[in-house]
Enzyme design. Structure first.
Site, PDB file in Angstrom:
ATOM      1  N   LYS A 178      -4.625 -15.261 -11.961  1.00 16.13           N
ATOM      2  CA  LYS A 178      -6.213 -15.121 -10.332  1.00 16.13           C
ATOM      3  C   LYS A 178      -6.227 -13.940  -9.551  1.00 16.13           C
ATOM      4  O   LYS A 178      -5.631 -12.818  -9.184  1.00 16.13           O
ATOM      5  CB  LYS A 178      -4.634 -15.797  -9.423  1.00 16.13           C
ATOM      6  CG  LYS A 178      -5.406 -16.262  -7.970  1.00 16.13           C
ATOM      7  CD  LYS A 178      -4.310 -16.804  -7.167  1.00 16.13           C
ATOM      8  CE  LYS A 178      -4.432 -15.412  -6.216  1.00 16.13           C
ATOM      9  NZ  LYS A 178      -5.682 -15.383  -5.237  1.00 16.13           N
ATOM     10  N   GLU A 253       2.486  -3.608  -9.784  1.00 16.53           N
ATOM     11  CA  GLU A 253       2.004  -2.536  -9.117  1.00 16.53           C
ATOM     12  C   GLU A 253       1.309  -2.381  -7.635  1.00 16.53           C
ATOM     13  O   GLU A 253       0.751  -2.855  -7.807  1.00 16.53           O
ATOM     14  CB  GLU A 253       0.337  -2.230 -10.282  1.00 16.53           C
ATOM     15  CG  GLU A 253       0.264  -1.796 -11.970  1.00 16.53           C
ATOM     16  CD  GLU A 253       1.426  -0.821 -12.489  1.00 16.53           C
ATOM     17  OE1 GLU A 253       1.283   0.094 -11.276  1.00 16.53           O
ATOM     18  OE2 GLU A 253       0.932  -0.863 -13.633  1.00 16.53           O
ATOM     19  N   CYS A 287      -5.350   1.944  -4.682  1.00 10.39           N
ATOM     20  CA  CYS A 287      -4.072   2.133  -4.519  1.00 10.39           C
ATOM     21  C   CYS A 287      -3.306   3.867  -4.718  1.00 10.39           C
ATOM     22  O   CYS A 287      -2.486   4.594  -4.100  1.00 10.39           O
ATOM     23  CB  CYS A 287      -3.134   1.357  -5.105  1.00 10.39           C
ATOM     24  SG  CYS A 287      -3.780   1.579  -7.254  1.00 10.39           S
ATOM     25  N   GLU A 390       0.058   3.085   3.836  1.00 11.24           N
ATOM     26  CA  GLU A 390      -1.168   3.190   3.274  1.00 11.24           C
ATOM     27  C   GLU A 390      -2.228   2.584   4.589  1.00 11.24           C
ATOM     28  O   GLU A 390      -2.107   1.177   4.740  1.00 11.24           O
ATOM     29  CB  GLU A 390      -0.662   1.723   2.556  1.00 11.24           C
ATOM     30  CG  GLU A 390      -1.972   1.476   1.000  1.00 11.24           C
ATOM     31  CD  GLU A 390      -1.505   1.258   0.188  1.00 11.24           C
ATOM     32  OE1 GLU A 390      -0.862   0.215   0.122  1.00 11.24           O
ATOM     33  OE2 GLU A 390      -2.228   2.340  -1.193  1.00 11.24           O
TER      34      GLU A 390
HETATM   35  P1  NAP Z   1      -2.510  -8.160  -1.658  1.00  8.67           P
HETATM   36  O1  NAP Z   1      -3.020  -8.998  -0.024  1.00  8.67           O
HETATM   37  O2  NAP Z   1      -1.016  -7.880  -1.705  1.00  8.67           O
HETATM   38  O3  NAP Z   1      -3.591  -9.207  -2.724  1.00  8.67           O
HETATM   39  C1  NAP Z   1      -3.128  -9.200  -3.506  1.00  8.67           C
HETATM   40  C2  NAP Z   1      -3.024 -10.128  -4.209  1.00  8.67           C
HETATM   41  O4  NAP Z   1      -2.427 -11.146  -4.570  1.00  8.67           O
HETATM   42  C3  NAP Z   1      -4.757 -11.158  -3.917  1.00  8.67           C
HETATM   43  O5  NAP Z   1      -5.220 -12.569  -5.229  1.00  8.67           O
HETATM   44  C4  NAP Z   1      -3.811 -12.574  -2.942  1.00  8.67           C
HETATM   45  O6  NAP Z   1      -4.954 -13.298  -3.018  1.00  8.67           O
HETATM   46  C5  NAP Z   1      -2.524 -12.638  -4.046  1.00  8.67           C
HETATM   47  N1  NAP Z   1      -2.080 -12.880  -2.873  1.00  8.67           N
HETATM   48  C6  NAP Z   1      -1.756 -12.899  -1.668  1.00  8.67           C
HETATM   49  N2  NAP Z   1      -0.796 -13.087  -0.870  1.00  8.67           N
HETATM   50  C7  NAP Z   1       0.048 -13.916  -2.162  1.00  8.67           C
HETATM   51  C8  NAP Z   1       1.292 -14.612  -2.104  1.00  8.67           C
HETATM   52  N3  NAP Z   1       2.442 -14.673  -1.002  1.00  8.67           N
HETATM   53  N4  NAP Z   1       1.316 -15.171  -3.798  1.00  8.67           N
HETATM   54  C9  NAP Z   1       1.375 -14.805  -4.308  1.00  8.67           C
HETATM   55  N5  NAP Z   1      -0.035 -14.309  -4.555  1.00  8.67           N
HETATM   56  C10 NAP Z   1      -0.498 -13.440  -3.302  1.00  8.67           C
HETATM   57  O7  NAP Z   1      -3.322  -7.073  -1.821  1.00  8.67           O
HETATM   58  P2  NAP Z   1      -5.159  -7.344  -1.744  1.00  8.67           P
HETATM   59  O8  NAP Z   1      -5.162  -6.911  -0.033  1.00  8.67           O
HETATM   60  O9  NAP Z   1      -6.150  -8.195  -2.524  1.00  8.67           O
HETATM   61  O10 NAP Z   1      -5.420  -5.705  -1.922  1.00  8.67           O
HETATM   62  C11 NAP Z   1      -4.553  -3.914  -1.592  1.00  8.67           C
HETATM   63  C12 NAP Z   1      -2.848  -3.860  -1.726  1.00  8.67           C
HETATM   64  O11 NAP Z   1      -3.482  -3.577  -3.325  1.00  8.67           O
HETATM   65  C13 NAP Z   1      -2.757  -2.376  -1.898  1.00  8.67           C
HETATM   66  O12 NAP Z   1      -1.870  -2.256  -0.634  1.00  8.67           O
HETATM   67  C14 NAP Z   1      -3.035  -1.748  -2.808  1.00  8.67           C
HETATM   68  O13 NAP Z   1      -2.255  -0.194  -2.724  1.00  8.67           O
HETATM   69  C15 NAP Z   1      -2.279  -2.597  -3.956  1.00  8.67           C
HETATM   70  N6  NAP Z   1      -3.244  -1.977  -4.757  1.00  8.67           N
HETATM   71  C16 NAP Z   1      -2.188  -1.452  -5.778  1.00  8.67           C
HETATM   72  C17 NAP Z   1      -2.829  -1.128  -7.095  1.00  8.67           C
HETATM   73  C18 NAP Z   1      -2.224  -1.038  -8.391  1.00  8.67           C
HETATM   74  O14 NAP Z   1      -2.212  -0.168  -9.221  1.00  8.67           O
HETATM   75  N7  NAP Z   1      -0.742   0.102  -7.774  1.00  8.67           N
HETATM   76  C19 NAP Z   1      -4.071  -1.467  -7.346  1.00  8.67           C
HETATM   77  C20 NAP Z   1      -4.687  -2.370  -6.246  1.00  8.67           C
HETATM   78  C21 NAP Z   1      -4.702  -2.770  -5.665  1.00  8.67           C
HETATM   79  P3  NAP Z   1      -5.909 -13.775  -1.869  1.00  8.67           P
HETATM   80  O15 NAP Z   1      -7.045 -12.358  -2.214  1.00  8.67           O
HETATM   81  O16 NAP Z   1      -6.437 -14.955  -2.113  1.00  8.67           O
HETATM   82  O17 NAP Z   1      -5.384 -13.434  -0.819  1.00  8.67           O
END
Ligand code: NAP
Ligand code: MG
Length: 503
Positions: A178, A253, A287, A390
């Site tokens: 997804k 991650e 990230c 962050e």
């Molecule tokens: P996010 O809100 O955690 O969303 C990531 C993914 O999870 C999206 O596909 C989102 O879908 C989905 N999601 C949200 N709530 C969920 C739930 N309850 N159950 C299952 N899936 C769910 O993060 P983001 O705002 O997209 O990305 C930013 C964050 O990602 C930052 O904190 C960053 O540090 C972290 N990040 C980490 C890495 C790494 O490799 N460590 C890489 C990239 C990003 P929707 O889009 O539909 O909400």
């Protein structure tokens, strides 16, 4: 019918509800496409297709070499459409066309090729010599988990898709992925690639839709054997909770607040450029960004002046222009988050030395509410919220230190442990500092450089497990020990002769 449909069981289909959602170009706010909006029922349909493809289909029964050939065909087919993938990646998520062309698409291709190579070359069964129970022989087998799901974020949508699908498929699993709702298009476009190379139906399924419904099912479903997630630490915790219902292994991650340490013997001009690149690349929506610059007191003022001077040369504009360094952030709401943190920074440490506002003078048609200038706060105590939380935007906190030991202590004073940097002209000294940093990656005199051959992942609340490297394949494999007694004589049965002599 949606412009981009879900890819389930080898076919493009609408959501069962018939609902769609709009994805926009964040720079202009203009719609790009209507996307089929998966609900829980569509995730279930995709999981069932993956389950059937694993339990009954050819994919897990092919040799590693055959799976490797298919993954290389996927890489070839992506390369043949690389301009189309790059354009959509940039337009949908706001990253620059330069990044999409030179980083996102080639890195995704490289990941598929790396896992193709591992599928081809890594033994699926290894004999363990020297048994304490002669005449038995013993093997360790690496087997697929079964159905593996992945949920990915919006900052590197295409690379993340490759990092999840590549190792899952290489190991013989089937998969449901997804993408994030802001950036679903390039992942959905992969379905065309899978059709072109005749990937068996159900082996790789892509569902776009809200995390709270379509995403949660992927972690919770009892038909799923392993789940992987990249995104925020908050949602990572939720994924772990959902996966615990069936004791599924998870790879996470998550977030970071990485420290980039500038020692007093660094080449300051280069170190300043590395620091800006390490923080502001992709607007800090990375990230592992080095969002805390730890700078030795003896070079502090000179270094700050270099940072501010060079930051002013960063070109902000349309992400579709090859001359642009920074495009829009992924959404207006992300800009608003950054603005809240910059307001907090002003309260905590005062005026930033540069940035701190939306840019002026953008070309007509670009929405200033989607852009933000690179912002640097100096003299930040590590305890400040802007140094601990962050932000995921173009905001750097500069923190002074006086000794290597103090720099290491500040770097490690974080709930996160994803990455970090050390800038120094003395490699031994830099390595000693790097070795003491509690993070999954450290760059010395560089930043951000990852490649599929080397593992990536976090310590502490930055995650669990590693992607890429040989470790990235192992994360998608179960390990089985087979003990084989040739039989034929009572004396061969250790348990009969030694431990259960009476039976
Ligand atoms: P996010 O809100 O955690 O969303 C990531 C993914 O999870 C999206 O596909 C989102 O879908 C989905 N999601 C949200 N709530 C969920 C739930 N309850 N159950 C299952 N899936 C769910 O993060 P983001 O705002 O997209 O990305 C930013 C964050 O990602 C930052 O904190 C960053 O540090 C972290 N990040 C980490 C890495 C790494 O490799 N460590 C890489 C990239 C990003 P929707 O889009 O539909 O909400
Ligand atoms: Mg979009």
């Amino acid at each position: 019918m949606a412009d981009y449909q879900l890819f389930i069981n080898g076919e493009y289909v609408d959501a069962q509800s018939g609902e769609t959602f709009t994805t926009v170009d964040p720079a202009t706010g203009q719609p790009i496409a209507e996307i089929a909006k998966a609900g829980r029922e569509d995730s279930i349909r995709a999981i069932e297709a993956a389950r059937k493809a694993f339990d009954e289909g050819p994919w897990p029964r092919l040799s590693g070499k055959e799976r490797g050939e298919k993954l290389n065909q996927i890489a070839d087919a992506i390369e043949a459409k690389s301009a189309a993938f790059a354009e959509m990646e940039a337009r949908d998520g706001g990253g620059t066309i330069k990044k999409a062309t030179f980083a996102d698409v080639p890195s995704a291709v490289a990941a598929f090729r790396w896992f193709a190579k591992l599928a081809t070359e890594e033994a699926e069964e290894v004999e363990v010599p020297g048994t304490p129970f002669p005449p038995s022989q013993n093997w360790v087998r690496y087997e697929p988990h079964g159905v593996c799901t992945g949920v990915i974020p919006w900052n590197f949508p295409f690379i993340m898709a490759a990092w999840k699908l590549g190792p899952a498929l290489a190991a013989g699993n089937t998969s449901v992925l997804k993408p994030a709702s802001f950036t679903s298009i390039t992942a959905l476009m992969l379905g065309e690639v899978f059709q072109e190379v005749d990937l068996p139906p159900g082996v790789a399924n892509i569902v776009a839709g809200p995390g709270g419904t379509a995403g949660e099912e992927l972690a919770a479903s009892p038909l799923v054997d392993k789940t992987a997630f990249t995104g925020s630490t908050e949602v990572g915790r939720r994924i772990m909770q959902l996966a615990s219902g069936t004791v599924k292994p998870v790879t996470l991650e998550l977030g970071g607040k990485s420290a980039n340490i500038i020692l007093d013997d660094a080449d300051l001009d280069i170190a300043a450029a590395v620091t800006l690149w390490g923080t502001f690349f992709h607007n800090g929506q990375v990230c592992e960004s080095g969002t805390r610059a730890l700078v030795h007191k003896s070079i502090y003022d000179e270094f700050l002046a270099l940072l501010a001077d060079k930051a002013g040369k960063i070109v902000i504009g349309s992400q579709m222009d090859f001359e642009t360094d920074l495009g829009p952030l992924v959404s207006r709401s992300q800009v608003e988050t950054v603005e809240r943190y910059v307001a907090l920074g002003r309260e905590e440490v005062g005026e930033p030395i540069c940035g701190g506002k939306r840019p002026d003078g953008l070309a007509e048609g670009l929405d200033p509410a989607a852009f933000y200038t690179p912002t640097i706060f100096a003299g930040v105590p590590n305890s400040a919220k802007i140094a601990q939380e962050e932000i995921f935007g173009p905001v750097l906190s500069v923190i002074p230190f006086e000794s290597d030991d103090e720099a290491v202590a500040i770097a490690n004073d974080s709930i996160y442990g994803l990455a970090g940097g050390v800038q120094s002209s003395n490699l031994d000294r830099a390595r000693s500092v790097a070795n003491r940093m509690r993070t999954g990656t450290v760059w010395i005199n560089d930043y951000h450089l990852l490649s599929p051959e080397r593992p990536f992942g976090g310590y502490k609340q930055s995650g669990i497990g590693r992607e890429l490297g040989i470790q990235g394949l192992r994360a998608y494999q179960q390990v089985k020990h087979v003990h084989a007694n040739p039989g034929g004589s009572r004396d061969n049965y250790i348990h009969l002769s030694a431990l259960s002599g009476n039976i």
